[in-house]
Design a protein around this motif. Sequence first.
Motif, PDB file in Angstrom:
ATOM      1  N   ASP A 212      -8.655  14.058  41.380  1.00  0.00           N
ATOM      2  CA  ASP A 212      -9.117  13.538  40.096  1.00  0.00           C
ATOM      3  C   ASP A 212     -10.402  14.296  39.775  1.00  0.00           C
ATOM      4  N   PRO A 213     -10.376  15.194  38.799  1.00  0.00           N
ATOM      5  CA  PRO A 213     -11.570  16.011  38.541  1.00  0.00           C
ATOM      6  C   PRO A 213     -12.654  15.315  37.732  1.00  0.00           C
ATOM      7  N   SER A 214     -12.399  14.065  37.281  1.00  0.00           N
ATOM      8  CA  SER A 214     -13.337  13.439  36.346  1.00  0.00           C
ATOM      9  C   SER A 214     -14.759  13.291  36.893  1.00  0.00           C
ATOM     10  N   PRO A 215     -14.970  12.862  38.166  1.00  0.00           N
ATOM     11  CA  PRO A 215     -16.366  12.777  38.630  1.00  0.00           C
ATOM     12  C   PRO A 215     -17.081  14.126  38.596  1.00  0.00           C
ATOM     13  N   ASP A 216     -16.349  15.193  38.964  1.00  0.00           N
ATOM     14  CA  ASP A 216     -16.944  16.530  38.941  1.00  0.00           C
ATOM     15  C   ASP A 216     -17.231  16.976  37.511  1.00  0.00           C
ATOM     16  N   LEU A 217     -16.350  16.630  36.577  1.00  0.00           N
ATOM     17  CA  LEU A 217     -16.559  17.019  35.182  1.00  0.00           C
ATOM     18  C   LEU A 217     -17.753  16.290  34.573  1.00  0.00           C
TER      19      LEU A 217
ATOM     20  N   ASP B 134     -20.275  12.182  28.435  1.00  0.00           N
ATOM     21  CA  ASP B 134     -18.893  11.710  28.306  1.00  0.00           C
ATOM     22  C   ASP B 134     -18.120  12.466  27.235  1.00  0.00           C
ATOM     23  N   THR B 135     -18.800  12.842  26.144  1.00  0.00           N
ATOM     24  CA  THR B 135     -18.103  13.459  25.018  1.00  0.00           C
ATOM     25  C   THR B 135     -17.646  14.881  25.297  1.00  0.00           C
ATOM     26  N   THR B 136     -18.110  15.492  26.385  1.00  0.00           N
ATOM     27  CA  THR B 136     -17.557  16.781  26.812  1.00  0.00           C
ATOM     28  C   THR B 136     -16.725  16.627  28.082  1.00  0.00           C
ATOM     29  N   ALA B 137     -17.136  15.745  28.992  1.00  0.00           N
ATOM     30  CA  ALA B 137     -16.392  15.565  30.241  1.00  0.00           C
ATOM     31  C   ALA B 137     -14.995  15.007  29.986  1.00  0.00           C
ATOM     32  N   VAL B 138     -14.877  14.047  29.081  1.00  0.00           N
ATOM     33  CA  VAL B 138     -13.577  13.416  28.832  1.00  0.00           C
ATOM     34  C   VAL B 138     -12.597  14.371  28.137  1.00  0.00           C
ATOM     35  N   PRO B 139     -12.986  15.081  27.062  1.00  0.00           N
ATOM     36  CA  PRO B 139     -12.049  16.060  26.498  1.00  0.00           C
ATOM     37  C   PRO B 139     -11.614  17.123  27.504  1.00  0.00           C
ATOM     38  N   LEU B 140     -12.498  17.487  28.428  1.00  0.00           N
ATOM     39  CA  LEU B 140     -12.109  18.460  29.452  1.00  0.00           C
ATOM     40  C   LEU B 140     -11.007  17.899  30.355  1.00  0.00           C
ATOM     41  N   GLN B 141     -11.059  16.591  30.653  1.00  0.00           N
ATOM     42  CA  GLN B 141      -9.963  15.973  31.407  1.00  0.00           C
ATOM     43  C   GLN B 141      -8.638  16.141  30.667  1.00  0.00           C
ATOM     44  N   PHE B 142      -8.664  15.820  29.368  1.00  0.00           N
ATOM     45  CA  PHE B 142      -7.453  15.932  28.569  1.00  0.00           C
ATOM     46  C   PHE B 142      -6.973  17.389  28.482  1.00  0.00           C
ATOM     47  N   ALA B 143      -7.914  18.319  28.317  1.00  0.00           N
ATOM     48  CA  ALA B 143      -7.538  19.734  28.182  1.00  0.00           C
ATOM     49  C   ALA B 143      -6.891  20.252  29.463  1.00  0.00           C
ATOM     50  N   LEU B 144      -7.463  19.928  30.621  1.00  0.00           N
ATOM     51  CA  LEU B 144      -6.878  20.357  31.895  1.00  0.00           C
ATOM     52  C   LEU B 144      -5.495  19.754  32.086  1.00  0.00           C
ATOM     53  N   PHE B 145      -5.348  18.484  31.727  1.00  0.00           N
ATOM     54  CA  PHE B 145      -4.053  17.822  31.850  1.00  0.00           C
ATOM     55  C   PHE B 145      -3.012  18.497  30.965  1.00  0.00           C
ATOM     56  N   GLU B 146      -3.347  18.763  29.713  1.00  0.00           N
ATOM     57  CA  GLU B 146      -2.380  19.351  28.798  1.00  0.00           C
ATOM     58  C   GLU B 146      -1.998  20.770  29.224  1.00  0.00           C
ATOM     59  N   MET B 147      -2.953  21.542  29.708  1.00  0.00           N
ATOM     60  CA  MET B 147      -2.601  22.881  30.175  1.00  0.00           C
ATOM     61  C   MET B 147      -1.763  22.818  31.446  1.00  0.00           C
ATOM     62  N   ALA B 148      -2.046  21.823  32.305  1.00  0.00           N
ATOM     63  CA  ALA B 148      -1.286  21.690  33.542  1.00  0.00           C
ATOM     64  C   ALA B 148       0.164  21.303  33.274  1.00  0.00           C
ATOM     65  N   ARG B 149       0.404  20.497  32.229  1.00  0.00           N
ATOM     66  CA  ARG B 149       1.784  20.077  31.956  1.00  0.00           C
ATOM     67  C   ARG B 149       2.478  20.971  30.926  1.00  0.00           C
ATOM     68  N   ASN B 150       1.760  21.998  30.466  1.00  0.00           N
ATOM     69  CA  ASN B 150       2.336  22.996  29.569  1.00  0.00           C
ATOM     70  C   ASN B 150       2.090  24.389  30.144  1.00  0.00           C
ATOM     71  N   PRO B 151       2.803  24.750  31.217  1.00  0.00           N
ATOM     72  CA  PRO B 151       2.514  26.012  31.925  1.00  0.00           C
ATOM     73  C   PRO B 151       2.643  27.254  31.051  1.00  0.00           C
ATOM     74  N   GLU B 152       3.549  27.253  30.065  1.00  0.00           N
ATOM     75  CA  GLU B 152       3.678  28.432  29.207  1.00  0.00           C
ATOM     76  C   GLU B 152       2.409  28.623  28.373  1.00  0.00           C
ATOM     77  N   VAL B 153       1.890  27.517  27.859  1.00  0.00           N
ATOM     78  CA  VAL B 153       0.639  27.580  27.103  1.00  0.00           C
ATOM     79  C   VAL B 153      -0.486  28.053  28.014  1.00  0.00           C
ATOM     80  N   GLN B 154      -0.552  27.490  29.204  1.00  0.00           N
ATOM     81  CA  GLN B 154      -1.597  27.861  30.163  1.00  0.00           C
ATOM     82  C   GLN B 154      -1.581  29.365  30.435  1.00  0.00           C
TER      83      GLN B 154
END
Length: 502
Positions: free
Chosen positions: A181-186, A315-335
Amino acid sequence: MCVCVRVSVCACVCRPLQRRTGGVRDFQEIPHTGSSGWINLLRFWKDGRFSLLHKHMESTFRRLGPIYREYLGSQSSVNIMLPMDIGEVFRSEGLHPRRMTLQPWATHRETRRHSKGVFLKNGTEWRADRLLLNREVMVTSAVRRFLPLLDDVAQDFCRSLRYRVETEGVGETGQRSMTLDPSPDLFRFALEASCHVLYGERIGLFSSSPSEEAERFIWAVERMLATTPPLLYLPPRLLLALRAPLWTQHATAWDHIFSHAEARIQRGYQRLQTAVGGASDGRFLGVLGQLMEAGQLSSELIKANITELMAGGVDTTAVPLQFALFEMARNPEVQERVRAQVLSSWQQASGSPQKALQGAPLLKGTIKETLRLYPVGITVQRYPVRDIVLQNYHVPAGTLVQVCLYPLGRSPEVFERPERFEPSRWSLDAASGGGFRSLAFGFGSRQCVGRRIAENEMQLLLMHILRNFRLTVSSTEELNTKYTLILQPESPPRITFTTRSL
């Protein structure tokens, strides 16, 4: 940086008259969710709708159409979601755009006798302070100054994470993997980056044992955000007089935030005083140092604005980064497409973060696409300075109008295949001239004052993560989200980081 739409006297007078003779409907005819604000508020509490406010807005638009009125407690608003209406609202915002005041925050400043920063100000006082802040955080020359600081933190974050994956992960050398879970690090990254830019100093959050002070600050920001929404619809001074637990928690969280900022600001003043001749000799001492050297804002106003930037920049940068990493991870072609552009740009940039970002527009598209699907703040508010017509309804000047970003970003009327995560749609959007569709940072002269810091901070971290790792997830199911003044995952996504050769 200020946007002011000037309309001729004739246009201002004639346009509403022409529209009304064409059958413009009365304000009271706008569909609504119920005429009693206090009954609606009780229903919200009973049904737990505060944490799902974004979903409530989406379902209400489906039920009532593209415009509706909402009464909650003492607050009333007109809610919209289509770009044609959004443009009309912003064209009537005036020289001093006004958004909804977060009264719990304002009450805290008043009871503690703190000055207010630009977030809580309006009118000519807001404009004067905002123009001074723009010079240090928004204009191109300011971005050039702080970009290397953000890049240092982003690279250190990736070095720290890579070392952890290589030593604790599994797999062959050079392709070690670790699921976490990268959220604490983010959150620590966002605080470290904010401090470096605002105060000109590092606080060492990538060590194995982060400071108690930093952990306390992150806790305080999260508590402040969580307690704000229910307080928006109740009289804060009444809660203060009653010593209500909710208000006490909110005020205590803000006290921690101000205490943290006060300590950092005092250190900033000491550093500036010990510099040769009391000046920086051209060195960048952070936004704080720049404001102190300029000498155009009082120390109290500097403190108020730096504190707001700190509180609003974690929070306003850490949280979007969670979403961005998740979306790139589940969309390998986009990544892979984004990574290919990043690697090419990084190679040609010769270590310049500014050139690297300029050569990788898909990074900016990734942030815009993330914020389309998961807007940090789910509304942008304005009080029009003149009467306007929205969806053929008359809306009087001074009415609170809310642009609802979550329904906007997921509407098939606005976006083709809105369920798809596709960063390249934004380069096509620019070519087609489509406006008022990306508003996560607001619009015009009242857009988020920390926008340039946040955008570059997120892009740089994603750039270095893509250089260092491949991202995967075990499940590609949609994330459940909740609203606590900002939109965030109900449960942070677990992501697998696999090292790649540099």
